[in-house]
Design an enzyme around this catalytic site. Structure first.
Site, short mmCIF file in Angstrom:
data_model
loop_
_atom_site.label_atom_id
_atom_site.label_comp_id
_atom_site.label_asym_id
_atom_site.label_seq_id
_atom_site.Cartn_x
_atom_site.Cartn_y
_atom_site.Cartn_z
N LYS A 197 30.54 34.61 37.97
CA LYS A 197 31.64 35.01 37.10
C LYS A 197 32.12 33.75 36.36
O LYS A 197 32.17 32.66 36.95
CB LYS A 197 32.78 35.60 37.94
CG LYS A 197 33.96 36.14 37.14
CD LYS A 197 35.01 36.78 38.07
CE LYS A 197 36.21 37.33 37.29
NZ LYS A 197 37.21 37.97 38.18
N SER A 249 38.82 42.69 36.98
CA SER A 249 38.42 41.78 35.95
C SER A 249 36.97 41.30 36.03
O SER A 249 36.44 40.79 35.06
CB SER A 249 39.33 40.54 36.02
OG SER A 249 39.09 39.81 37.21
N SER A 255 40.05 43.00 41.62
CA SER A 255 39.10 42.64 40.55
C SER A 255 37.64 42.57 40.96
O SER A 255 36.76 42.46 40.11
CB SER A 255 39.50 41.29 39.94
OG SER A 255 40.57 41.46 39.03
#
Lengths: 109, 486, 481
Positions: free
Chosen positions: B77, B152, B176
């Site tokens: 990420k 997210s 997330s």
């Protein structure tokens, strides 16, 4: 810690939940918002505050605040120099530098 | 590469000499290039370093290195600092930021020989539940191109679901990892707070942020966790523990549960869920495996969303003060004063949702409001944690829906931040209590994957992983791929 | 109307740790710009603080030295404000629960009697970097080397009434901090800086007047001047019917004036809250006891001991005990066998003059305490006269400065031929010769003219180049009468 008694400020502070002073908040947070953005944010903040106000009815009498998921204690570091920074390495990301200094517009103290 | 392998399958193929890390890595890169223009799940592809690391892994293997993680391709990420590589946190503010150091998680995975092929897209500073808050554009859900992947960690979820990588790192502050895992039909684990180092992970809300794996199945999640986890002296909140199962799982996979589990069903999580059918079916499956169920109560659940938005916004508002256009990151054109430099750089560099949270946090920490909001929220946080403690006195694990709805349409909630916040309804309480929780696929609704959440007591990821692995040995929801079943 | 000033000081003591309070970068002074600002000090995305144990120990040491309560549980908070040399946009500090609670210290102003100043609290925090405004036109240069240097902020009660008292208090904290080894005390390098809260009120009134805060004073002289000036300014304003406004002012030593600081206008809602990156600091009673065990004798106790046990005059005791290095030198000289009074005289006389002349710290003195003690012993056993002792001291200084350390005092006395002539036979011979050469003077002496004794002693000294023992010479001459 029992209650927070932050020093009251001299300039106008927001006075109540239903009159959020977005201009004051954006000044504190250093965000330049134009008039349109300010009014949009004001209405968003109003609904967010309504959302979070829901928790105010929960009875927390005698409950200690929880800062971390698990009550813990600070772990200490030995006093040793372990970092030997190279300013050039870090300043590759800097918008304005000279002679290893970071530069900002002149500040008047 | 005919089909997408799991990390374990690739590990075995590498061990058997059927394939090289270089071949696997090149296949991965090729697939990303072929598919990702549609998904937008990656912000940066690190082709050169990936090939170099894969080649190095193959050399090591030739020298007799048999570590199961050696040479496995994966993705990070874009919230983890990667030295020499763009690290943006999905923000314009950091759109030019080449990290000068590696996050501990990045170092650990590199040290384990894993090969990062790139950095995945995300909601700006991890604030969002739809991945529509990225400066680099929204991510598309591979199951339905009109829908969001959740957020997210939406880039990581979509990349794994679409088979671009078998594993990706994610971070979870209020859901997330778990919510996008559910919306994309993959497995996602948020470990116990303190299990994985936060050093080098760009902070959203420090007392809640936790990194974890996003994979195709529980076995791969365990494999990645065993690499990611561990005490880090650079993180004051890192847990100093020595759980033997974490080392065992790397070599031997997830151990069978020692006995059938008593699984708690929190009343409050089932009142309004649109996920009843697939969860009921999962329950029947688990019952067949010998597990029993028990109703439990988590009475402060309703307060979790307000408490979360107070605490997370407060912490975020000050965590994001460092983005001031002085030492790195976006700086406005021709600032006329320091004040102007701050205000315009931050106004231009941050997106709307980030600004909303900064202002919310600034408000709740302000003079006169601190006790009513921040302190009150911390007290309720304790009550929420105590609810879980009480529940775990009676049960081994909790089973709940992961998200209230399957993947929703792009743009559906963007105008209503408060409605968007409700996406976190079932994931936020565990974040506040710091507990480990994972989402695994458990069925479909309207052709869209649904997830169920397993919540374990602190540092008992092994229980959730054990149950998930057993469930996945008896079901095939996690094997469904976009474009096959719907 | 007569006015009374009310003064409180906040002193920032830079703790003498090797590394920073939350990072492993060096705290050494004088590195090139930003060469000691690591990723944590720069506030890069993703970095985290870890607390330095030495900083904690030093804070506890200070707390114990002022007889304060040590808070076993304390919390680090974020103090939020934006400034160019504050990288994170917040300073990690301790707001509600500082590590050191209430204590006190005794001060002795140059004029006036000793008094006790209350210390409200002392807390740990991180220093900011430096903004340099005059290096580039139109731009401020930022050097973050100082960022993250540990500070102990010592907050006094508003117990001082004159600028002299404030300055004496500042000195006393300085002395103490150096004594207990928590600060190098180098004011020129900013190792100790203070902010002064000043207000005035009509004498006899109980309430305080509105106060102003003078920022960043870094010398004993300036603290006195700045406060002196600010008191006068406030009285002027009030006497001309004006009002004092709560504000932050900056002292300009070149112009001897304070002026309002524009840059501080906005920073007034600090939004303190516990830093979620740091767990609460819990220390044990055992740890506190252990630190207590390492405390040296403190200035006040030392001064008392010098007076009571060693019989030094109060002024000497005060002067010697007010500096840890001077006191240590003194104690080592005594231990090596010197008499306290002689040691004190030499320390404050010859040694002090040489140190000043050569701008040398006593800790680096070329003449060691052992040498000093031997020198004093040789005076006391009559080997040296006060004159030859000074010659010897100069020689020891030179030898030490030439780095030929370990010069033996007795060897040097021999090689320089400085020993007093104490040989009865030799002196008798000289005296007999003098009597023969000066019969008239001897008769006058014998006739009761005591003045003539001085004449003969002087002649003996001349003949021995000052090395004769005057008392012995006296005795021999008297025996001839």
């Amino acid at each position: 810690m029992t209650s927070n008694t932050n020093t009251p400020s001299d300039d106008s502070t927001p006075t109540s939940g239903d009159g959020i002073d977005v201009a004051h908040l954006s000044a504190l947070a250093r965000l330049a918002l134009n008039a349109e953005a300010t009014s949009e944010v004001a209405s968003d903040l109003q609904s967010i505050v309504t959302l979070i106000d829901a928790m105010r009815t929960v009875d927390t009498e005698g409950v200690e605040p929880l800062s971390h998921p698990f009550d813990g204690t600070a772990r200490l570091r030995a006093d040793e120099v372990t970092e030997h920074p190279d300013p050039e390495h870090f300043q590759r990301n800097a918008p304005a530098t000279s002679d290893q200094y970071y530069l900002v517009p002149r500040v008047v103290e | 590469m005919n089909d997408v392998f799991s990390l374990r399958e690739m590990s075995r193929a590498l061990a058997d000499g059927q394939v090289s890390s270089l071949e696997l890595t090149q296949d991965h890169l090729a697939r990303v290039k072929e598919v990702d223009s549609r998904l937008n799940s990656f912000i940066t592809l690190t082709e050169e370093t990936a090939i170099a690391h894969a080649t190095a892994a193959d050399t090591l293997r030739g020298q007799g290195d048999k570590r199961p993680t050696l040479g496995l391709p994966m993705a990070h990420k874009d919230i983890f600092c990667t030295e020499g590589t763009l690290t943006t946190a999905g923000s314009k503010m950091l759109s030019n930021f080449v990290a000068p150091y590696d996050a501990t998680v990045v170092t650990k995975m590199a040290d384990a020989g894993m090969v990062s092929v790139g950095k995945t897209n995300m909601d700006e500073f991890a604030m969002g539940s739809s991945n529509e808050n990225s400066y680099f554009g929204p991510v598309t859900n591979p199951w339905d191109t009109d829908r969001v992947p959740g957020g997210s960690s939406g880039g990581s979820a979509a990349a794994v679901a679409a088979g671009l990588v078998a594993g990706a790192t994610g971070t979870d502050t209020g859901g997330s990892i778990r919510q996008p895992a559910a919306l994309c039909g993959i497995t996602g684990l948020k470990p116990t707070y303190g299990r994985v180092s936060r050093f080098g992970m760009i902070a959203f809300a420090s007392s809640l942020d936790q990194a974890g794996p996003m994979t195709r199945n529980a076995e791969d999640a365990a494999l990645m966790l065993s690499v990611m986890a561990g005490f880090d002296p650079k993180d004051s909140t890192s847990a100093n523990r020595d759980d033997a199962w974490l080392a065992d799982v790397l070599h031997h996979g997830i151990a069978e549960l020692e006995r059938p589990a008593v699984i708690g069903l929190p009343d409050q999580y089932y009142e309004n869920s649109g996920n009843q059918e697939s969860l009921a079916e999962a329950r029947r499956e688990l019952e067949k495996l010998g597990h029993t169920f028990k109703s439990v109560s988590l009475p402060h659940t309703d307060a979790a969303i307000p408490v979360y938005y107070v605490l997370a916004s407060a912490e975020a508002s000050t965590n994001l003060s460092r983005y001031d256009g002085v030492r790195y990151g976006h700086r406005c054109e021709n600032p006329t004063s320091l004040q102007d430099l701050y205000e315009r750089s931050r106004e231009e560099g941050f997106g709307d949702e980030v600004k909303r949270r900064i202002l919310t946090g600034t408000y709740t920490l302000s003079v006169g409001y601190f006790d009513a909001y921040y302190l009150k929220a911390q007290k309720i946080r304790r009550l929420i944690a105590q609810d879980f403690d009480k529940a775990f006195a009676d049960v081994d694990l909790l089973l709940t829906p992961t998200s209230p709805t399957p993947a929703f349409h792009k743009g559906q909630l963007t105008d209503d931040p408060v409605a968007m916040y409700q996406q976190d309804l079932y994931t936020v309480p565990t974040s506040l209590a710091g507990l480990p929780a994972m989402s695994i696929p458990c069925g479909f609704s309207q052709g869209l994957p649904m997830g169920m959440q397993l919540i374990a007591p602190a540092f008992r990821e092994d229980l959730a992983l054990g149950l998930a692995a057993q469930f996945q040995r008896h079901t095939d929801w996690h094997l469904k791929r976009p474009g096959e079943s719907n | 109307m007569s006015w009374e000033a009310v003064i409180g000081l906040e002193i920032h003591v830079q703790l003498a740790t090797r590394s920073k309070i939350f990072s492993g970068a060096s705290t050494a002074y004088g590195a090139s710009p930003n060469a000691q600002a690591c990723n944590i000090d720069l506030g890069l995305p993703g970095v985290l603080p870890v607390l330095n144990e030495q900083a904690v120990e030093m804070a506890v040491r200070f707390g114990l030295a002022i007889g304060a309560q040590i808070n076993l549980h304390s919390i680090f908070d974020r103090k939020n404000y934006f400034y160019a040399d504050l990288p994170k946009g917040y300073q990690i500090s301790q707001f509600e629960t500082p590590i050191v609670g209430e204590g006190s210290i005794t001060i002795t102003p140059e004029t006036g009697s000793p008094r006790t100043v209350g210390i409200t609290r002392a807390h740990l925090e991180e220093d900011a970097g430096k903004s340099i405004h005059d290096l580039y036109s139109g731009q401020t240069a930022i050097d973050l080397n100082r960022t993250g240097t540990p500070l102990l902020e010592v907050v006094s009660e508003p117990d001082m009434r004159t600028a002299q008292e404030a300055s004496a208090y500042f000195r006393q904290i300085h002395t103490l901090a150096r004594y207990i080894g928590i600060c190098d005390g180098n004011l020129a390098e900013g190792s100790m800086r203070c902010d002064a809260n000043v207000s005035v009120r009509p004498s006899g009134l109980a309430e305080f007047g509105e106060r102003t805060e003078i920022k960043n004073i870094n010398s004993f002289r300036f603290v006195e001047q700045a406060i002196e000036h600010e008191i006068a300014r406030q009285i002027d304003v009030l006497e001309s019917g004006g009002k004092i406004h709560r504000e932050t002012r900056l002292y300009d030593p070149d112009k001897d004036e304070t002026r309002s600081m524009r840059s501080k206008e906005l920073s007034n809602d600090y939004r303190y809250f516990p830093d979620p990156d740091l767990m609460p600091l819990n220390i044990s009673e055992e740890f506190v006891a252990q630190v207590r065990g390492t405390l040296p004798e403190l200035p006040h106790a030392r001064c008392q001991r010098y007076c009571d046990d060693l019989g030094l005059p109060a002024g000497d005791a005060e002067t010697i005990s007010s500096d840890i290095d001077r006191a240590t030198y003194f104690d080592q000289t005594i231990e090596a066998g010197a008499s306290p009074k002689q040691a004190a005289n030499w320390l404050m006389g010859e040694l002090s003059a040489y140190l000043n002349r050569h701008a040398t710290d006593i800790a680096d003195s070329p003449v060691t305490p052992t040498q000093m003690a031997q020198l004093i012993q040789r005076i006391e056993d009559g080997t040296l006269s006060s004159k030859t002792a000074k010659t010897l001291f100069d020689a020891l200084w030179e030898a030490g400065a030439d780095n030929s350390a370990g010069t033996r005092v007795d060897a040097l006395i021999d090689s320089l031929n400085l020993a007093q002539v104490s040989d009865d036979g030799a002196l008798t011979q000289i005296i007999d010769d003098l009597i023969t050469a000066n019969p008239k003077q001897f008769e006058e002496l014998r006739g009761g003219k005591d003045k003539m004794l001085g004449f003969f002693v002087g002649q003996v000294m001349k003949a021995t180049q000052g090395k004769a023992n005057p008392q012995q010479v006296n005795e021999i001459i008297r025996s001839k009468l």
